[in-house]
Design an enzyme around this catalytic site. Structure first.
Site, PDB file in Angstrom:
ATOM      1  N   ARG A   1      -2.387  -5.163   8.944  1.00 46.77           N
ATOM      2  CA  ARG A   1      -1.240  -4.798   9.106  1.00 46.77           C
ATOM      3  C   ARG A   1      -0.732  -4.435  10.414  1.00 46.77           C
ATOM      4  O   ARG A   1      -1.528  -3.623  11.223  1.00 46.77           O
ATOM      5  CB  ARG A   1      -1.022  -3.841   8.193  1.00 46.77           C
ATOM      6  CG  ARG A   1       0.578  -3.131   8.027  1.00 46.77           C
ATOM      7  CD  ARG A   1       0.822  -2.345   6.661  1.00 46.77           C
ATOM      8  NE  ARG A   1       1.904  -2.673   6.287  1.00 46.77           N
ATOM      9  CZ  ARG A   1       2.616  -2.090   5.165  1.00 46.77           C
ATOM     10  NH1 ARG A   1       2.380  -0.918   4.895  1.00 46.77           N
ATOM     11  NH2 ARG A   1       3.711  -2.578   4.773  1.00 46.77           N
TER      12      ARG A   1
ATOM     13  N   PRO B   1       0.721  -1.181   0.014  1.00 51.76           N
ATOM     14  CA  PRO B   1       0.071  -0.074   0.123  1.00 51.76           C
ATOM     15  C   PRO B   1       0.857   1.318   0.007  1.00 51.76           C
ATOM     16  O   PRO B   1       1.696   1.562   0.668  1.00 51.76           O
ATOM     17  CB  PRO B   1      -0.740  -0.140   1.301  1.00 51.76           C
ATOM     18  CG  PRO B   1      -0.151  -1.227   2.264  1.00 51.76           C
ATOM     19  CD  PRO B   1       0.626  -1.867   1.278  1.00 51.76           C
TER      20      PRO B   1
ATOM     21  N   GLN C   1      -7.067  -1.541   1.420  1.00 57.58           N
ATOM     22  CA  GLN C   1      -6.610  -1.223   2.831  1.00 57.58           C
ATOM     23  C   GLN C   1      -7.348  -0.139   3.451  1.00 57.58           C
ATOM     24  O   GLN C   1      -7.585   1.105   2.937  1.00 57.58           O
ATOM     25  CB  GLN C   1      -5.100  -0.918   2.760  1.00 57.58           C
ATOM     26  CG  GLN C   1      -4.515  -0.787   4.262  1.00 57.58           C
ATOM     27  CD  GLN C   1      -3.179  -0.083   4.203  1.00 57.58           C
ATOM     28  OE1 GLN C   1      -2.775   0.990   3.694  1.00 57.58           O
ATOM     29  NE2 GLN C   1      -2.179  -0.786   4.782  1.00 57.58           N
TER      30      GLN C   1
ATOM     31  N   TYR D   1      -1.106   4.899  13.579  1.00 66.59           N
ATOM     32  CA  TYR D   1      -2.611   5.158  12.992  1.00 66.59           C
ATOM     33  C   TYR D   1      -3.588   4.854  14.222  1.00 66.59           C
ATOM     34  O   TYR D   1      -3.123   4.436  15.223  1.00 66.59           O
ATOM     35  CB  TYR D   1      -3.040   4.786  11.777  1.00 66.59           C
ATOM     36  CG  TYR D   1      -2.116   5.453  10.521  1.00 66.59           C
ATOM     37  CD1 TYR D   1      -1.972   6.847  10.534  1.00 66.59           C
ATOM     38  CD2 TYR D   1      -1.234   4.748   9.817  1.00 66.59           C
ATOM     39  CE1 TYR D   1      -1.199   7.313   9.546  1.00 66.59           C
ATOM     40  CE2 TYR D   1      -0.484   4.953   9.004  1.00 66.59           C
ATOM     41  CZ  TYR D   1      -0.435   6.652   8.817  1.00 66.59           C
ATOM     42  OH  TYR D   1       0.280   6.867   8.012  1.00 66.59           O
TER      43      TYR D   1
ATOM     44  N   ARG E   1       8.418   0.915  -2.449  1.00 65.49           N
ATOM     45  CA  ARG E   1       9.191   1.848  -3.390  1.00 65.49           C
ATOM     46  C   ARG E   1       9.714   1.286  -4.825  1.00 65.49           C
ATOM     47  O   ARG E   1       9.751   1.914  -5.646  1.00 65.49           O
ATOM     48  CB  ARG E   1      10.372   2.434  -2.531  1.00 65.49           C
ATOM     49  CG  ARG E   1       9.911   3.380  -1.527  1.00 65.49           C
ATOM     50  CD  ARG E   1      10.945   3.857  -0.459  1.00 65.49           C
ATOM     51  NE  ARG E   1      11.283   2.625   0.371  1.00 65.49           N
ATOM     52  CZ  ARG E   1      12.077   2.560   1.260  1.00 65.49           C
ATOM     53  NH1 ARG E   1      13.235   3.631   1.497  1.00 65.49           N
ATOM     54  NH2 ARG E   1      12.601   1.254   1.567  1.00 65.49           N
TER      55      ARG E   1
HETATM   56  C1  LIG Z   1       4.866   7.000  -0.804  1.00 68.30           C
HETATM   57  C2  LIG Z   1       4.677   5.836   0.257  1.00 68.30           C
HETATM   58  C3  LIG Z   1       3.519   5.883   0.658  1.00 68.30           C
HETATM   59  C4  LIG Z   1       2.928   4.865   1.615  1.00 68.30           C
HETATM   60  N1  LIG Z   1       1.696   4.831   2.166  1.00 68.30           N
HETATM   61  C5  LIG Z   1       1.315   3.530   3.066  1.00 68.30           C
HETATM   62  C6  LIG Z   1       0.018   3.510   3.021  1.00 68.30           C
HETATM   63  O1  LIG Z   1      -0.981   4.128   2.629  1.00 68.30           O
HETATM   64  N2  LIG Z   1      -0.531   2.451   3.926  1.00 68.30           N
HETATM   65  C7  LIG Z   1       0.521   1.532   4.470  1.00 68.30           C
HETATM   66  O2  LIG Z   1       0.224   0.757   5.049  1.00 68.30           O
HETATM   67  N3  LIG Z   1       1.781   1.816   4.172  1.00 68.30           N
HETATM   68  C8  LIG Z   1       2.337   2.737   3.329  1.00 68.30           C
HETATM   69  N4  LIG Z   1       3.673   3.060   3.038  1.00 68.30           N
HETATM   70  C9  LIG Z   1       4.688   1.880   3.453  1.00 68.30           C
HETATM   71  C10 LIG Z   1       4.665   0.770   2.403  1.00 68.30           C
HETATM   72  O3  LIG Z   1       3.714   0.234   2.127  1.00 68.30           O
HETATM   73  C11 LIG Z   1       5.943   0.125   2.907  1.00 68.30           C
HETATM   74  O4  LIG Z   1       5.615  -0.749   3.939  1.00 68.30           O
HETATM   75  C12 LIG Z   1       7.059   0.895   3.030  1.00 68.30           C
HETATM   76  O5  LIG Z   1       7.508   1.797   1.999  1.00 68.30           O
HETATM   77  C13 LIG Z   1       8.441  -0.299   3.163  1.00 68.30           C
HETATM   78  O6  LIG Z   1       8.585  -0.804   1.856  1.00 68.30           O
HETATM   79  P1  LIG Z   1       9.778  -0.637   0.674  1.00 68.30           P
HETATM   80  O7  LIG Z   1      11.017  -0.841   1.403  1.00 68.30           O
HETATM   81  O8  LIG Z   1       9.566  -1.569  -0.204  1.00 68.30           O
HETATM   82  O9  LIG Z   1       9.416   0.837   0.279  1.00 68.30           O
HETATM   83  C14 LIG Z   1       3.875   3.960   2.061  1.00 68.30           C
HETATM   84  C15 LIG Z   1       5.475   3.997   1.673  1.00 68.30           C
HETATM   85  C16 LIG Z   1       5.402   4.990   0.577  1.00 68.30           C
HETATM   86  C17 LIG Z   1       6.963   4.871   0.016  1.00 68.30           C
END
Ligand SMILES: Cc1cc2nc3c(=O)[nH]c(=O)nc-3n(C[C@H](O)[C@H](O)[C@H](O)COP(=O)(O)O)c2cc1C
Ligand SMILES: Cc1cc2nc3c(=O)[nH]c(=O)nc-3n(C[C@H](O)[C@H](O)[C@H](O)COP(=O)(O)OP(=O)(O)OC[C@H]3O[C@@H](n4cnc5c(N)ncnc54)[C@H](O)[C@@H]3O)c2cc1C
Length: 792
Positions: free
Chosen positions: A631, A425, A502, A583, A725
């Site tokens: 989550r 997400p 989500q 949250y 990312r």
């Molecule tokens: C731009 C952005 C927005 C995110 N928004 C959410 C979100 O809406 N809900 C959520 O549970 N995690 C959110 N995350 C967290 C990601 O789901 C993920 O757990 C986190 O980026 C680590 O993973 P990665 O290393 O692959 O980026 C967000 C991350 C990024 C980079």
């Protein structure tokens, strides 16, 4: 320039050799409290890679070392009657005493003064231009200046003792034995003909049950001879100060103080399970030498003796800057590795092939692809094992020539995922009045067509005042429902991806600015009142949330329920309840943010009460055949916050309530958390929850390659792997991986077939090129690589 080196271990001696060779005019003295031929321990090990470094820096000592070392290329894992032998590792070992003698000889030859049986009192350090504190793990110099070096010791729970034996080995060998008291592990290697090191390890409970605390060295050895009778094959264990210890992981905030510099174990330790401390100490010596070389510059000598102090200052600063990251990385790998051994019980019931794979890949340096190159038969066994498990779940998958683990399907209730890759997400902060826009359609649509098995919406807020920012989407109006239905229809019509909604409530992190205007910072205008478990603001300048009343709870539950109902109508395949990242629901679970005195605060059971009420209400309205995830932040990485063990309890509580998947994230519950980032940094928590609680998990966090996804799935650390990312810049991550691993079943929209065909064709050549490059880049080995499985 006058250099005093305190401690004649491998670190101190090697620096003396390199410095004296480069700058013969230096007066270098090594002070060692022991005699020249005193030594503790048995053998030391180096990898092929380390040997290559030694060759570069001092070919003479390299030649002496390699002439005296025993070589092996294989790692052997003995577990429950099976033996896995995996080649291509490239190690060598020799007696510590032999290594020290070689280094003494080389140092003397170069003109280094060696003073044995000379204990240096750190309070009375001589007047040298440079003092190299190479005085080992119990460094008195470090203790003397503890206020400057600021050392920290993490004393690990497991007990270990270095022992020896005459039993020969032709591989680095791990023995695992379960006794009536518990599990014992022996890490063994030969260091000279007929001499081997046995590092014995056990957990504190087993240690106590076996009464080892009451036994002396000899008696301990006798006891272990019983445990490893079969493995010792008639050989005895020998002891040499083989006392049981707890491994101390030592870190220092600073490594230098005026003209004093810490190197080797004095500065930092790394657990023996990732290689010898000797290697690290000698690499520190190299780094310190390089720092002086860089400082002295092109002239190659100390041109202005009057400025020696300045040289030293600059060189020491250079050493610390250049070396710290490498040492921290090694320590991080060592920490992950030692935890694997501490937690061995978690993997005890695994198939021996998965157990061996987990052991090989524990510290992240060795991965699925890397093993596929060195031991292809072993990896194809693993692939079969994963495929067999999948077949047992009722899938008609090929188990003879199976797809790689990431391309195996997974079923959660009535939902089948084509592969194990998930688009995590990610809030796009691009909504207008909670409405998803064309941005969301394009963003989610393109990720769905990119091949991932499951894609997530961003956190969709259950009411207008549940939003994090003004740019967050919601699902509380008919128009929002219609807009999300349009996206879900697109995903289902054009891809094989399943779509998860989500649902969340921002709690005290609500009324914040857009990500790019100040993450989690309060809105300056246009904000709204926020609620939380307790009236504690996120930042000191954030809004103080109102402590939720029962009426607020009822309203929030009703909002979640109506959003889920809208989600079902919009056609989502799955919902996830967001109870992580600080949250609203996370604020109840965390002891740091929940200070309530009622039945919703206090014990973990109480803190879980409201999130569970929400979950039950959602499960009630969410169609039975569709799965639900939760989550969580599995650790808060802050004193007094949730730990991995708590997370197992949290996961169990949701499992009892009917959850199908735990989405394992960490942190972000308070701004004070101190995460330790690194590749796959959150995966250990997924591993813990999945294998301790027996619940399906999804892991996420700094996972960037298909190789890592395969490693995680094959080792049984998670059922699904989410990437956030990486998907922002590459919607086609999964499609590209399919081409790489020849997963020809991947769904591709017909519009994109020519592109798919091309990468499938090209990847055959690219793969062959890369394999060749990797083979060439591998340090020279001493035997052919491969894998063999046998009965013990
Ligand atoms: C731009 C952005 C927005 C995110 N928004 C959410 C979100 O809406 N809900 C959520 O549970 N995690 C959110 N995350 C967290 C990601 O789901 C993920 O757990 C986190 O980026 C680590 O993973 P990665 O290393 O692959 O980026 C967000 C991350 C990024 C980079
Ligand atoms: C009991 C034990 C057994 C081990 N066995 C092995 C093994 O078999 N294989 C392996 O690879 N690793 C082994 N290790 C780990 C390994 O020894 C270290 O990681 C490595 O030697 C670190 O090198 P170093 O140069 O930093 O320190 P060390 O090798 O510890 O050398 C420090 C030296 O400083 C001397 N010293 C300390 N204080 C003073 C002082 N005030 N004045 C003068 N001299 C001083 C000490 O006598 C010692 O010789 C063992 C560790 C322990 C504790």
């Amino acid at each position: 320039m006058k250099v005093d080196i305190i401690g004649g271990g491998p670190g101190g001696l090697y620096f003396a050799i390199l410095a004296k060779k480069a700058w013969p005019a230096m007066h270098i003295t090594v002070y060692e409290r022991n005699r020249a031929d005193d030594t503790f321990g048995f053998g030391v090990v180096f990898s092929d890679e380390t040997l290559e470094t030694f060759e570069k820096y001092d070919p003479e000592s390299y030649r002496a070392i390699t002439a005296n070392f025993a070589y092996w290329d294989d790692i052997e894992i003995h577990f429950k009657g099976t033996v896995h032998r995996i080649g291509g590792n490239g190690f060598c070992g020799c007696a510590r005493v032999t290594l020290l003698k070689l280094l003494h000889e080389r140092a003397r030859q170069l003109g280094v003064e060696l003073k044995f049986q000379t204990e240096i009192d750190p309070a009375a350090l001589r007047d040298a231009d440079l003092v190299v504190a190479a005085d080992g793990i119990n460094s008195r110099i470090r203790a003397q200046h503890a206020d400057v070096f600021r050392p920290e010791t993490d004393l690990r729970p497991n007990k270990f003792a270095w022992m020896g034996s005459t039993r020969p080995f032709d591989a680095f060998t791990f023995f695992f034995r379960e006794t009536e008291h518990g599990i014992f592990i022996a890490h063994c290697y030969q260091y000279e003909p007929g001499q081997s090191t046995w590092v014995m390890e056990t957990d504190p409970e087993t240690f106590a049950r076996a009464g080892l605390d009451k036994l002396d060295e000899q008696q301990s050895a006798k006891f272990l001879e019983g445990v490893f009778a079969k493995e010792l094959a008639g050989h005895k264990l020998t002891v040499n100060r083989s006392l049981w210890r707890n491994f101390p992981t030592i870190r220092c905030e600073s490594w230098t103080h005026d003209s004093i510099v810490l190197i080797g174990d004095a500065k930092a330790t790394a657990h023996f399970s990732i290689g010898s401390g000797t290697k690290l100490a000698m690499e520190d010596a190299i780094a310190l030498f390089n720092a002086f070389k860089a400082t002295v510059g092109a002239a190659g000598k100390f041109t202005q003796p009057a400025h020696t102090k300045e040289y030293v200052k600059r060189a020491l600063a250079h050493y610390e800057t250049e070396r710290r990251l490498e040492v921290e990385k090694t320590q991080h790998s060592a920490d992950v590795s030692l935890v694997w051994f501490e937690q061995v019980r978690r993997f005890w019931d695994m198939d021996p092939r998965r157990f061996a794979f987990g052991l090989m890949t524990r510290s992240k340096a060795i991965t699925y692809d890397n093993l596929a190159l060195r031991a292809p038969e072993f990896v194809s066994e693993l692939d079969k094992l994963v495929a067999d498990d999948v077949r047992q779940q009722g899938f008609d998958v090929d188990t003879v020539k199976p797809a790689v683990p990431m391309f195996q399907p997974l079923r959660l209730r009535g939902m089948t995922l084509a592969n194990r890759v998930v688009v995590s997400p990610m809030d796009q902060y691009s909504a207008v009045d909670g409405m998803p826009t064309d941005w969301h359609l394009v963003h989610l649509g393109s990720r769905a067509t990119g091949g991932a098995g499951l894609i997530f919406t961003e956190m969709v807020c259950v009411s207008a005042d549940a939003r994090i920012t003004l740019g967050c989407t919601g699902l509380y109006t008919d128009a929002q429902e219609a807009a999300y239905k349009r996206i879900a229809d697109f995903v289902h019509a054009n891809s094989a991806a399943k779509f998860c909604l989500q649902l969340g409530h921002a709690g005290r992190k609500g009324a914040s600015r857009l990500m790019w205007e100040g993450m989690d910072q309060p809105l300056q205008e246009g904000g709204w009142p926020v609620i939380s478990a307790s009236p504690i603001p996120y930042y000191p300048n954030s809004q103080v949330p109102r402590e939720m009343t029962r009426a607020d709870m009822d309203k929030v539950i009703a909002d979640f329920v109506q959003a889920a109902e809208r989600g079902a109508r919009a056609g989502f395949d799955m919902i996830e309840m967001h109870a992580a990242h600080g949250y609203l629901l996370a604020s109840f679970i965390s002891p740091l943010t929940n200070r309530r005195a009622d039945e919703y605060g206090g014990s973990l059971e109480n803190r879980l009460r409201f999130p569970l009420e929400v979950f039950h209400a959602l499960r009630n309205v969410w169609p039975d055949e569709k799965p639900m995830a939760v989550r969580i932040s599995a650790t808060e990485r802050e004193e007094g916050g949730l730990t991995g063990d708590d997370a197992v309890q949290v996961a169990r509580a949701f499992a009892e309530a009917g959850v199908d998947l735990i989405d394992v994230s960490t942190g972000q519950t308070t701004p004070d958390a101190e995460p330790i980032y690194g590749r796959m940094f959150q995966t250990p928590f997924s591993d813990q929850i999945r294998n301790d609680a027996g619940i399906a998990t999804m892991c996420v966090g700094a996972i960037t390659s298909a190789d890592q996804v395969n490693t995680i799935i094959a080792a049984g650390r998670a059922d699904l792997v989410a990437l956030a990312r990486p998907h922002l810049v590459d919607p086609f991550f999964t499609m590209k991986a399919a081409a790489w691993y020849r997963a020809t079943d991947i769904h591709c929209p017909p519009q994109y077939l020519p592109g798919r065909d091309q990468i499938f064709r090209n990847s055959v050549r690219d793969r062959a090129d890369l394999t060749e490059l990797r083979r060439k880049a591998k340090p020279k080995g001493h035997a052919a690589a491969g894998w063999k499985q046998a009965a013990e």
